[in-house]
Design a protein around this motif. Structure first.
Motif, PDB file in Angstrom:
ATOM      1  N   ASP A 108       0.991 -34.390 -48.784  1.00 19.86           N
ATOM      2  CA  ASP A 108       1.500 -35.237 -47.700  1.00 19.86           C
ATOM      3  C   ASP A 108       0.356 -35.954 -46.991  1.00 19.86           C
ATOM      4  OD1 ASP A 108       4.103 -34.456 -48.256  1.00 19.86           O
ATOM      5  OD2 ASP A 108       4.183 -32.974 -46.629  1.00 19.86           O
ATOM      6  N   ARG A 109      -0.734 -35.240 -46.740  1.00 21.02           N
ATOM      7  CA  ARG A 109      -1.894 -35.850 -46.077  1.00 21.02           C
ATOM      8  C   ARG A 109      -2.462 -36.980 -46.929  1.00 21.02           C
ATOM      9  NH1 ARG A 109      -7.454 -35.829 -45.515  1.00 21.02           N
ATOM     10  NH2 ARG A 109      -7.808 -34.564 -47.373  1.00 21.02           N
ATOM     11  N   LEU A 110      -2.599 -36.746 -48.221  1.00 24.19           N
ATOM     12  CA  LEU A 110      -3.190 -37.761 -49.101  1.00 24.19           C
ATOM     13  C   LEU A 110      -2.252 -38.949 -49.304  1.00 24.19           C
ATOM     14  CD1 LEU A 110      -5.044 -35.492 -51.647  1.00 24.19           C
ATOM     15  CD2 LEU A 110      -5.967 -36.726 -49.669  1.00 24.19           C
ATOM     16  N   VAL A 111      -0.947 -38.711 -49.302  1.00 29.87           N
ATOM     17  CA  VAL A 111       0.013 -39.819 -49.381  1.00 29.87           C
ATOM     18  C   VAL A 111      -0.178 -40.734 -48.169  1.00 29.87           C
ATOM     19  CG1 VAL A 111       2.483 -40.389 -49.218  1.00 29.87           C
ATOM     20  CG2 VAL A 111       1.689 -38.704 -50.896  1.00 29.87           C
ATOM     21  N   SER A 112      -0.469 -40.152 -47.010  1.00 28.89           N
ATOM     22  CA  SER A 112      -0.690 -40.983 -45.818  1.00 28.89           C
ATOM     23  C   SER A 112      -1.954 -41.833 -45.936  1.00 28.89           C
ATOM     24  CB  SER A 112      -0.752 -40.106 -44.555  1.00 28.89           C
ATOM     25  OG  SER A 112      -1.994 -39.431 -44.463  1.00 28.89           O
ATOM     26  N   HIS A 113      -2.828 -41.488 -46.899  1.00 26.44           N
ATOM     27  CA  HIS A 113      -4.048 -42.271 -47.159  1.00 26.44           C
ATOM     28  C   HIS A 113      -3.882 -43.192 -48.371  1.00 26.44           C
ATOM     29  CE1 HIS A 113      -6.774 -40.504 -44.221  1.00 26.44           C
ATOM     30  NE2 HIS A 113      -6.214 -39.335 -44.481  1.00 26.44           N
ATOM     31  N   GLY A 114      -2.686 -43.242 -48.955  1.00 22.89           N
ATOM     32  CA  GLY A 114      -2.441 -44.173 -50.052  1.00 22.89           C
ATOM     33  C   GLY A 114      -2.194 -43.544 -51.409  1.00 22.89           C
ATOM     34  N   ALA A 115      -2.239 -42.222 -51.519  1.00 23.93           N
ATOM     35  CA  ALA A 115      -1.971 -41.553 -52.803  1.00 23.93           C
ATOM     36  C   ALA A 115      -0.478 -41.602 -53.126  1.00 23.93           C
ATOM     37  CB  ALA A 115      -2.443 -40.101 -52.751  1.00 23.93           C
ATOM     38  N   LYS A 116      -0.150 -41.307 -54.380  1.00 26.05           N
ATOM     39  CA  LYS A 116       1.244 -41.205 -54.813  1.00 26.05           C
ATOM     40  C   LYS A 116       1.430 -39.863 -55.509  1.00 26.05           C
ATOM     41  CE  LYS A 116       1.812 -46.095 -55.559  1.00 26.05           C
ATOM     42  NZ  LYS A 116       0.899 -46.981 -56.219  1.00 26.05           N
ATOM     43  N   ARG A 117       2.604 -39.280 -55.321  1.00 27.17           N
ATOM     44  CA  ARG A 117       2.967 -38.054 -56.043  1.00 27.17           C
ATOM     45  C   ARG A 117       3.480 -38.439 -57.424  1.00 27.17           C
ATOM     46  NH1 ARG A 117       4.527 -33.591 -52.705  1.00 27.17           N
ATOM     47  NH2 ARG A 117       4.269 -34.153 -50.523  1.00 27.17           N
ATOM     48  N   LEU A 118       3.017 -37.722 -58.440  1.00 24.86           N
ATOM     49  CA  LEU A 118       3.495 -37.991 -59.797  1.00 24.86           C
ATOM     50  C   LEU A 118       4.288 -36.827 -60.374  1.00 24.86           C
ATOM     51  CD1 LEU A 118       0.385 -39.745 -61.362  1.00 24.86           C
ATOM     52  CD2 LEU A 118       2.363 -40.787 -60.256  1.00 24.86           C
TER      53      LEU A 118
END
Length: 145
Positions: A108-118
């Motif tokens: 969740d933290r990394l998604v807020s920085h632009g990552a995507k869950r795969l």
């Protein structure tokens, strides 16, 4: 003989990826060389034209013990799945539901920085502890392990 290692990542936007990976790993953006107070001053002094100012960027471990990450602009986009990827050790020492909850929180933290869950891989004892597959802002796969 021990050797230092730098991890080099080809990308379209070095500044964006360096910023993402610095946040993901607790790194910092590499500061300008010498006595320059900013990269703009350094690049001006080096005569680097504005259109080339995002050709490269780097993120470094503040403690200096982990590898430097170097991001270089390349003209071609990502084509296929990575053959090499980073595993971000986000839940060391944890197991089962506690481990997966820690990985989900980091995702969740990394998604807020632009990552995507795969993808999510559930624990499968005795060898599979469970992990999440993610992608950075340019689609480079990595795992939260």
């Amino acid at each position: 003989m021990a050797r230092d290692v730098q991890i080099t990542i080809d990308c379209a936007d070095p500044a964006r990826l360096a910023t993402f990976w610095a946040a993901a790993l607790g790194y910092r953006l590499q500061g300008p060389p010498g006595d320059f107070e900013s990269w703009e001053q350094a690049l001006d002094a080096m005569g680097v034209p504005p259109e080339n100012r995002n050709d490269a960027s780097a993120a470094v471990d503040p403690e200096g013990s982990r590898p430097r990450l170097f991001f270089q602009r390349v003209p071609e986009g990502k084509q296929v799945k990575n053959r090499v990827h980073l595993d971000v050790r986000a839940a060391p020492g944890l197991a089962g539901a506690e481990r997966m909850a820690a990985l989900e929180a980091e995702a969740d933290r990394l998604v807020s920085h632009g990552a995507k869950r795969l993808g999510r891989h559930e624990p499968a004892p005795p060898l599979g502890a469970g992990h999440l597959v993610m992608a950075d802002p340019e689609g480079n796969e990595f795992c939260l392990d």
